[in-house]
Design a protein around this motif. Structure first.
Motif, mmCIF file in Angstrom:
data_model
loop_
_atom_site.group_PDB
_atom_site.id
_atom_site.type_symbol
_atom_site.label_atom_id
_atom_site.label_comp_id
_atom_site.label_asym_id
_atom_site.label_seq_id
_atom_site.Cartn_x
_atom_site.Cartn_y
_atom_site.Cartn_z
ATOM 1 N N GLU A 467 -53.086 -1.496 -54.488
ATOM 2 C CA GLU A 467 -52.130 -2.469 -53.938
ATOM 3 C C GLU A 467 -51.951 -2.230 -52.449
ATOM 4 O O GLU A 467 -51.525 -1.158 -52.028
ATOM 5 N N GLY A 468 -52.276 -3.230 -51.654
ATOM 6 C CA GLY A 468 -52.149 -3.084 -50.210
ATOM 7 C C GLY A 468 -52.220 -4.425 -49.513
ATOM 8 O O GLY A 468 -51.684 -5.420 -50.009
ATOM 9 N N TRP A 469 -52.885 -4.462 -48.377
ATOM 10 C CA TRP A 469 -53.041 -5.706 -47.640
ATOM 11 C C TRP A 469 -54.407 -5.720 -46.954
ATOM 12 O O TRP A 469 -55.013 -4.674 -46.709
ATOM 13 N N VAL A 470 -54.896 -6.919 -46.713
ATOM 14 C CA VAL A 470 -56.183 -7.094 -46.052
ATOM 15 C C VAL A 470 -56.026 -8.105 -44.933
ATOM 16 O O VAL A 470 -55.118 -8.951 -44.945
ATOM 17 N N CYS A 471 -56.911 -7.997 -43.963
ATOM 18 C CA CYS A 471 -56.924 -8.922 -42.832
ATOM 19 C C CYS A 471 -58.173 -9.782 -42.894
ATOM 20 O O CYS A 471 -59.236 -9.330 -43.349
ATOM 21 N N GLU A 472 -58.044 -11.006 -42.425
ATOM 22 C CA GLU A 472 -59.203 -11.891 -42.384
ATOM 23 C C GLU A 472 -60.194 -11.401 -41.338
ATOM 24 O O GLU A 472 -59.825 -10.815 -40.322
ATOM 25 N N GLU A 473 -61.464 -11.669 -41.611
ATOM 26 C CA GLU A 473 -62.501 -11.287 -40.665
ATOM 27 C C GLU A 473 -62.617 -12.327 -39.559
ATOM 28 O O GLU A 473 -62.513 -13.520 -39.790
ATOM 29 N N SER A 474 -62.819 -11.824 -38.344
ATOM 30 C CA SER A 474 -63.098 -12.705 -37.212
ATOM 31 C C SER A 474 -64.460 -12.335 -36.665
ATOM 32 O O SER A 474 -65.145 -11.448 -37.168
ATOM 33 N N SER A 475 -64.887 -13.003 -35.623
ATOM 34 C CA SER A 475 -66.215 -12.759 -35.074
ATOM 35 C C SER A 475 -66.391 -11.335 -34.577
ATOM 36 O O SER A 475 -67.492 -10.782 -34.589
ATOM 37 N N ASP A 476 -65.307 -10.690 -34.157
ATOM 38 C CA ASP A 476 -65.406 -9.320 -33.640
ATOM 39 C C ASP A 476 -64.745 -8.302 -34.558
ATOM 40 O O ASP A 476 -64.377 -7.214 -34.153
ATOM 41 N N GLY A 477 -64.608 -8.679 -35.840
ATOM 42 C CA GLY A 477 -64.030 -7.735 -36.791
ATOM 43 C C GLY A 477 -62.874 -8.350 -37.547
ATOM 44 O O GLY A 477 -62.927 -9.498 -37.979
ATOM 45 N N MET A 478 -61.756 -7.588 -37.726
ATOM 46 C CA MET A 478 -60.604 -8.065 -38.478
ATOM 47 C C MET A 478 -59.579 -8.707 -37.546
ATOM 48 O O MET A 478 -59.349 -8.231 -36.433
ATOM 49 N N ASP A 479 -58.990 -9.781 -38.019
ATOM 50 C CA ASP A 479 -57.913 -10.443 -37.290
ATOM 51 C C ASP A 479 -56.592 -9.951 -37.853
ATOM 52 O O ASP A 479 -56.154 -10.384 -38.916
ATOM 53 N N GLU A 480 -55.955 -9.013 -37.139
ATOM 54 C CA GLU A 480 -54.743 -8.395 -37.660
ATOM 55 C C GLU A 480 -53.535 -9.317 -37.591
ATOM 56 O O GLU A 480 -52.453 -8.953 -38.025
ATOM 57 N N ASP A 481 -53.712 -10.514 -37.044
ATOM 58 C CA ASP A 481 -52.635 -11.499 -37.057
ATOM 59 C C ASP A 481 -52.671 -12.338 -38.329
ATOM 60 O O ASP A 481 -51.759 -13.124 -38.585
ATOM 61 N N LYS A 482 -53.733 -12.173 -39.111
ATOM 62 C CA LYS A 482 -53.873 -12.938 -40.346
ATOM 63 C C LYS A 482 -54.094 -11.979 -41.508
ATOM 64 O O LYS A 482 -55.210 -11.847 -42.020
ATOM 65 N N CYS A 483 -53.040 -11.317 -41.898
ATOM 66 C CA CYS A 483 -53.121 -10.329 -42.969
ATOM 67 C C CYS A 483 -52.274 -10.784 -44.156
ATOM 68 O O CYS A 483 -51.199 -11.364 -43.980
ATOM 69 N N VAL A 484 -52.750 -10.508 -45.355
ATOM 70 C CA VAL A 484 -52.059 -10.916 -46.573
ATOM 71 C C VAL A 484 -52.054 -9.752 -47.549
ATOM 72 O O VAL A 484 -52.894 -8.846 -47.477
ATOM 73 N N SER A 485 -51.109 -9.779 -48.471
ATOM 74 C CA SER A 485 -51.076 -8.751 -49.518
ATOM 75 C C SER A 485 -52.257 -8.954 -50.456
ATOM 76 O O SER A 485 -52.728 -10.082 -50.660
ATOM 77 N N TYR A 486 -52.710 -7.860 -51.035
ATOM 78 C CA TYR A 486 -53.918 -7.921 -51.862
ATOM 79 C C TYR A 486 -53.924 -6.753 -52.830
ATOM 80 O O TYR A 486 -53.510 -5.642 -52.480
ATOM 81 N N THR A 487 -54.386 -7.001 -54.057
ATOM 82 C CA THR A 487 -54.564 -5.945 -55.045
ATOM 83 C C THR A 487 -55.997 -5.967 -55.543
ATOM 84 O O THR A 487 -56.469 -6.992 -56.037
ATOM 85 N N SER A 488 -56.684 -4.841 -55.411
ATOM 86 C CA SER A 488 -58.074 -4.748 -55.864
ATOM 87 C C SER A 488 -58.126 -4.757 -57.387
ATOM 88 O O SER A 488 -57.382 -4.034 -58.052
ATOM 89 N N ARG A 489 -59.019 -5.568 -57.937
ATOM 90 C CA ARG A 489 -59.198 -5.646 -59.386
ATOM 91 C C ARG A 489 -60.444 -4.904 -59.854
ATOM 92 O O ARG A 489 -60.805 -4.983 -61.026
ATOM 93 N N ALA A 490 -61.093 -4.199 -58.964
ATOM 94 C CA ALA A 490 -62.300 -3.466 -59.336
ATOM 95 C C ALA A 490 -61.968 -2.449 -60.428
ATOM 96 O O ALA A 490 -60.979 -1.727 -60.333
#
Length: 645
Positions: A467-490
């Motif tokens: 349980e954590g959060w992830v950021c959307e990818e941008s052309s130069d890596g992660m866009d830390e202005d676009k982060c959302v909560s996320y839970t890995s289901r692996a």
């Protein structure tokens, strides 16, 4: 599979031949563990199914001919048997519990398995080699077929293959010794009235044991220590064994049998426990952990260092590099392929359609050398339609060393594998707010009970929860202005366990080498490998499995271990060289061959330090890091009331 358990009552057990260092002491305070406790602990893991089978043994003493008979019956519920005898009957009960996490085979399988001969099997493991498993088969069902064909004699008398009723048959130890992969097993062999149990040679799956004592004469096995229903008070010292009373202990790696006999004196039952030798010659070599070459001649060491300098500039592709590193890379590739193939969870992708919500495999990810190698290898063998979760735990937000290196690591992975969608999962935690979680992890790591165990356990448990959060990818890596909560289901988690032990990654390896040279280093590494089951793997398996996840260890594949042992020690590590270069030398070459040039020079950093949970724990418990270091905090047994405040 995600957990197994056994509860045996009504049998007097003789385990004197095991020469145990200690037996659970008698005490006025008794931990009561019930069947429901065991089931609840396994149910917490989120299995696809959970089942029980009760085996009743009864001994009927005939008054007519004074004959004895030992009869068994398998049932879902306990019941009284009436065999029409005219004498007293004595009962014993064995209750098998199996929690199944379905990862292989196309047809759902529930455990315990009971065949038409009355054999009972609960199995927590994976068969990656040694026994033939079809792509559509469930390994537990196949293992039951192999075991069903075993002879009924005890392996002490089983010097060669038995000739039983005209058929050649192997023994139970013969079958289990062939398995490549992690496992823990409990198996009832009806024909010989023998209980078999054990865990693989490196202890990659947890199996705890309670040996009978005066307060609790039962014999128990379990993948995890349950939180006892009778101890839901604040008396966590007793619950977790931190007051010196140990209800559970880690079962030593190996294969055990308990043969049942009805005693003639009182009509009761006697179970004699014995430990059996591995019958696989190659496996014995790995357990003994003797390297082919330990101490180099001056010219050999010079040549090795010279080759490292000359080859380094020619390592831009996986086909280049020195032969030992090529052999290790090949073994690791095969290990990874075995651990991510033949699983029904991959059937979610049909006709190349991308399933964004289905992430079958994740990596415990610090951005360090070991986890970077695992991520790069996973990319080579995982269907490109899948995304890969990289789980990173921090107790200091974006400032923790592991968070910083993880971000850098993702950038390097995107460079070497640009077509893969990498998802860095930021799992942030505040130790001061983890009161319930701390108490729960204390129960999971039991019988481990030091601050270091707890710190590592909390970090691993949080990582497995995902349980954590992830950021959307941008052309130069992660866009830390676009982060959302996320839970890995692996449901499958890859770990780098075993890399440090086999490749001299710990600081104490360097200290040992400084004082006792190459032979001392070899002996220290050998000690680490031979105790990894007790110090690391059982604890770690319990923390991961509690979240319904299965941990897999590519560096602890039998063929990887064998490959590393056949490489001269000075090619594996050269501790005359500085940190980040000489430690884990062979793996740094492997990283270079995979194109991971930045990861290849990173120094070793343990999860408790890289995530900074050790720093927070030291401040909470000892007041400061300095005070903790003076007290050797990592090895200090937990003072629970003080820790929980």
């Amino acid at each position: 599979m995600c957990g197994i358990a056994l509860l045996v009552s009504g049998i007097r057990i003789d385990f004197s031949s095991l020469r145990l260092d200690s037996v659970s002491p008698s005490s006025k305070t008794q931990q009561v563990v019930s069947l429901e406790d065991l089931k609840a602990a396994l149910q917490r893991r989120g299995p696809d199914s959970l089942g029980t089978k009760k085996l009743l043994l009864f001994h009927s003493i005939s008054l007519l001919n004074s004959g004895n008979s030992l009869v068994s019956s398998v049932t879902e519920e306990t019941h009284v048997l009436d065999n029409g005898s005219n004498g007293p009957e004595c009962f014993a009960e064995l209750v098998f519990v199996g929690a199944t996490l379905q990862l292989r085979g196309v047809t759902p399988v529930s455990q315990p398995l009971v065949d038409s001969y009355g054999n009972i099997l609960v199995y927590n493991g994976e068969i990656f080699g040694g026994l033939e498993i079809g792509s559509d088969n469930n390994d537990t069902e196949v293992l039951m077929q192999y075991l069903r064909n075993c002879c009924s004699c005890h392996s002490q008398e089983h010097a060669t293959t038995c000739n039983f009723n005209g058929q050649k048959k192997g023994s139970v130890p013969d079958v289990l010794s062939q398995i490549k992969g992690p496992w823990a097993i409990i198996y009832w062999q009806e024909s010989s009235k023998t209980l078999w149990f054990g865990r693989d040679a490196f202890g990659r799956r947890s199996l705890l044991v309670h040996w009978p004592n005066l307060e609790d004469p039962r014999f128990l096995l379990s993948s995890v220590s349950p939180t006892s229903s009778s101890l839901q008070s604040s008396d966590f010292e007793v619950e977790n064994g931190t007051n010196g009373i140990k209800f559970w202990e880690e079962l030593s790696c190996g294969i055990y049998s308990m043969s049942m006999d009805a005693t003639h004196l009182d009509g009761g039952f006697l179970g004699e426990v014995k430990k059996h030798e591995w019958t696989n010659v190659m496996l014995k070599e790995l357990i003994e952990w003797e390297r082919v070459s330990v101490e180099p001649k001056p010219e050999e060491l010079y040549s090795s260092r010279f080759k490292t300098l000359t080859v380094k500039s020619d390592m831009d592709s996986a086909s280049s590099g020195p032969i030992p590193a090529q052999n290790v890379l090949t073994a690791l590739r095969e290990s990874m392929m075995r651990r991510i193939s033949l699983h029904n969870i991959y059937q979610a992708v049909k006709d190349g359609a991308r399933q964004k919500e289905n992430v079958p495999v994740a990596v415990l990810f610090s951005g360090g050398l070991d986890s970077m190698i695992l991520a790069a290898l996973l990319d080579e063998y995982l269907d490109p339609n899948y995304e890969i979760d990289l789980l990173n735990v921090s107790f200091d937000g974006e400032s923790a060393p592991d968070r910083i290196s993880a971000k850098a690591g993702v950038k390097e992975l995107r460079r070497v594998a640009p077509l893969r969608r990498w998802r860095l999962v930021h799992i942030d935690a505040d130790l001061s707010k983890l009161t319930w979680e701390t108490k729960h992890v204390l129960s999971l790591i039991n019988p481990a009970n030091t601050y270091m165990d707890l710190n590592i356990g909390i970090a691993l448990w949080l990582a497995a929860r995902g349980e954590g959060w992830v950021c959307e990818e941008s052309s130069d890596g992660m866009d830390e202005d676009k982060c959302v909560s996320y839970t890995s289901r692996a449901r499958i988690l890859l770990l780098g366990s075993g890399a440090d032990e086999q490749c001299a990654g710990y600081g104490r390896h360097r200290t040992k080498y400084r004082h006792e040279s190459w032979l001392g280093l070899h002996e220290e590494m050998k000690l680490d490998m031979q105790r990894i089951w007790k110090r690391n793997l059982g604890r770690d398996d319990r923390c991961f499995s509690d979240n319904g996840k299965e941990a897999r260890f590519p560096f602890l594949d039998e063929d990887v271990i064998r490959t590393l042992l056949h490489i001269p020690l000075w090619e594996v590590a050269d501790l005359d060289q500085p940190s980040g270069k000489g430690d884990k030398k062979i793996l740094r070459k492997v990283a270079e061959m995979l194109g991971l040039h930045n990861a290849a020079i990173l120094p070793k950093r343990a999860i408790q330090f890289g995530s900074r949970i050790a720093r927070e724990s030291n401040r909470k418990t000892f007041g400061s890091n300095r005070a903790a270091n003076q007290a050797s905090a990592g090895s200090v047994v937990i003072d629970l009331p003080s820790y929980l405040g």
